[in-house]
Design a protein around this motif. Structure first.
Motif, PDB file in Angstrom:
ATOM      1  N   VAL A 134      -1.417  -3.914  60.218  1.00 66.16           N
ATOM      2  CA  VAL A 134      -1.685  -2.606  60.563  1.00 66.16           C
ATOM      3  C   VAL A 134      -0.377  -1.753  60.468  1.00 66.16           C
ATOM      4  O   VAL A 134      -0.774  -0.531  60.019  1.00 66.16           O
ATOM      5  N   ARG A 135       0.555  -2.120  60.445  1.00 66.39           N
ATOM      6  CA  ARG A 135       1.767  -1.439  60.017  1.00 66.39           C
ATOM      7  C   ARG A 135       1.928  -1.139  58.854  1.00 66.39           C
ATOM      8  O   ARG A 135       2.049   0.219  58.266  1.00 66.39           O
ATOM      9  N   ALA A 173      -0.766  -0.833  56.778  1.00 63.77           N
ATOM     10  CA  ALA A 173      -2.014   0.080  56.486  1.00 63.77           C
ATOM     11  C   ALA A 173      -1.620   1.500  56.871  1.00 63.77           C
ATOM     12  O   ALA A 173      -1.888   2.754  56.152  1.00 63.77           O
ATOM     13  N   VAL A 174      -0.661   1.804  58.029  1.00 61.19           N
ATOM     14  CA  VAL A 174      -0.369   3.287  58.545  1.00 61.19           C
ATOM     15  C   VAL A 174       0.747   3.621  57.589  1.00 61.19           C
ATOM     16  O   VAL A 174       0.560   4.868  57.279  1.00 61.19           O
ATOM     17  N   VAL A 202      -1.319   5.127  54.568  1.00 56.85           N
ATOM     18  CA  VAL A 202      -1.663   6.267  54.721  1.00 56.85           C
ATOM     19  C   VAL A 202      -0.726   7.107  54.870  1.00 56.85           C
ATOM     20  O   VAL A 202      -0.727   8.549  54.474  1.00 56.85           O
ATOM     21  N   ILE A 212      -8.388   7.454  52.915  1.00 57.31           N
ATOM     22  CA  ILE A 212      -7.809   7.095  54.427  1.00 57.31           C
ATOM     23  C   ILE A 212      -8.241   5.767  54.603  1.00 57.31           C
ATOM     24  O   ILE A 212      -7.631   4.788  54.939  1.00 57.31           O
ATOM     25  N   VAL A 213      -9.573   5.499  54.669  1.00 56.03           N
ATOM     26  CA  VAL A 213     -10.213   3.989  54.496  1.00 56.03           C
ATOM     27  C   VAL A 213      -9.467   3.085  53.449  1.00 56.03           C
ATOM     28  O   VAL A 213      -9.183   2.143  53.710  1.00 56.03           O
ATOM     29  N   CYS A 224      -5.832   2.344  54.025  1.00 52.74           N
ATOM     30  CA  CYS A 224      -5.746   1.580  55.327  1.00 52.74           C
ATOM     31  C   CYS A 224      -6.069   0.207  54.742  1.00 52.74           C
ATOM     32  O   CYS A 224      -5.264  -0.670  55.073  1.00 52.74           O
ATOM     33  N   GLY A 271      -3.329  -1.126  52.275  1.00 53.92           N
ATOM     34  CA  GLY A 271      -2.124  -1.681  53.050  1.00 53.92           C
ATOM     35  C   GLY A 271      -2.258  -2.817  53.848  1.00 53.92           C
ATOM     36  O   GLY A 271      -1.165  -3.544  53.778  1.00 53.92           O
ATOM     37  N   TYR A 272      -3.441  -2.984  54.624  1.00 54.55           N
ATOM     38  CA  TYR A 272      -3.495  -4.225  55.452  1.00 54.55           C
ATOM     39  C   TYR A 272      -3.743  -5.643  54.555  1.00 54.55           C
ATOM     40  O   TYR A 272      -3.137  -6.457  54.747  1.00 54.55           O
TER      41      TYR A 272
END
Length: 301
Positions: free
Chosen positions: A276-277, A279-280, A283, A249-250, A253, A256-257
């Motif tokens: 942030v989008r 990163a989501v 995940v 998850i880390v 994230c 993706g970021y």
């Protein structure tokens, strides 16, 4: 080579001819535009003043000005690293999550390592073959462009002229640029390859760098979900699995970021929201892949 570089090369090559008539190169610049009544030099001066005023106004805003500078890193290397990391962070994680349903950490480790090594080799070979195909495609287009310049120079010159027409240059300046490019077969071929076909010359070491970058990215991304399984007991698959989920998850994230910000920019509230989008989304993709793998493993076991 940009269009600005082409123009500089042209007017630089005409410096010898300008010795006979020093003001010959200034005629297009001193010619007045019938619509505005201003010469090219006056319009360039006004444009410079407007750009300076825009910079002063923009200092008070949040977003930075767009500045075109030379990149310190090849964008193709960044692209290859993103391809390798994106696959490495999802496929081995999904496999290790699915194998954890069997309840033995050795199975997860051996199966994960086997897939990781095979996947890295496969991804690296894929990147190598893709880069080689790109180089072969460039050579084929280069041969056709050379043939066009040799057999149909008028058609090649028309193609060059078509690229400058949208800029609404003065007829004398336009013909001067086009004739200067057409006078050199090497420059004409290079212009058509870059600006008409849009195919830059690939690097000689492109295939090897691409293969190593993709393979390294895949291996680095894929080893992360396997690390928790090395530090737990053989029968403690559940604990290793949840540690693996937390690590991924880390990692997803962060990946993706960083990937989104590299492509779109780091500063500004809008870029923060996009990061942030991204990163989501990463995940979510990794979670769906891992959930599907666990579902099918449990369904067939």
């Amino acid at each position: 080579m940009s269009l600005v570089s082409v123009v500089r090369l042209i007017f630089g090559s005409q410096s010898v001819a300008s010795k006979e008539r020093p003001d010959a190169l200034l005629d297009p610049l001193l010619h007045e535009d019938p619509e505005s009544g201003l010469s090219t030099i006056q319009r360039l001066s006004n444009a410079t003043d407007d750009s300076q005023e825009a910079e002063r106004i923009h200092e008070k805003t949040e977003e930075p000005l767009l500045v075109f500078t030379s990149q310190s890193c090849d964008p193709r290397i960044i692209s290859d690293a993103i391809i390798g990391l994106s696959d490495g962070l999802t496929v081995p994680f999904a496999l290790s999550a699915g194998l954890s349903a069997l309840g033995n950490t050795k199975i997860v480790i051996f199966g994960g390592l086997a897939e990781l090594i095979a996947g890295a080799i496969s991804m690296g070979l894929g990147g190598y073959l893709a880069a080689r195909s790109e180089a072969e495609f460039y050579e084929a287009k280069l041969s056709r462009t050379r043939l066009l310049v040799m057999k149909s120079p008028c058609e090649a010159t028309s193609l060059v002229r078509s690229h400058f027409v949208p800029y609404r240059l003065q007829p004398m300046a336009l013909e001067s640029i086009v004739s200067s490019i057409a006078s050199s077969p090497h420059l004409l071929i290079d212009f058509l390859m870059r600006f008409h076909l849009g195919i830059p010359k690939p690097s000689y070491h492109r295939a090897y760098v691409s293969a190593m970058t993709i393979a390294a990215g895949y291996f680095f991304g894929g080893i992360l979900p396997l690390l928790p399984y090395f530090f737990v007991k053989i029968d403690d698959v559940g604990g290793a699995f949840w540690w693996s989920v937390a690590v991924m998850i880390v990692a997803l994230c962060a990946f993706g970021y960083v990937k989104t910000c590299i492509l779109g920019g780091w500063k500004g509230r809008s870029n923060l929201i996009k990061g942030v989008r991204g990163a989501v989304q990463m995940v979510g993709v990794g979670g769906v892949a891992a959930g599907a793998a666990m579902f099918f493993v449990q369904a067939f076991s």
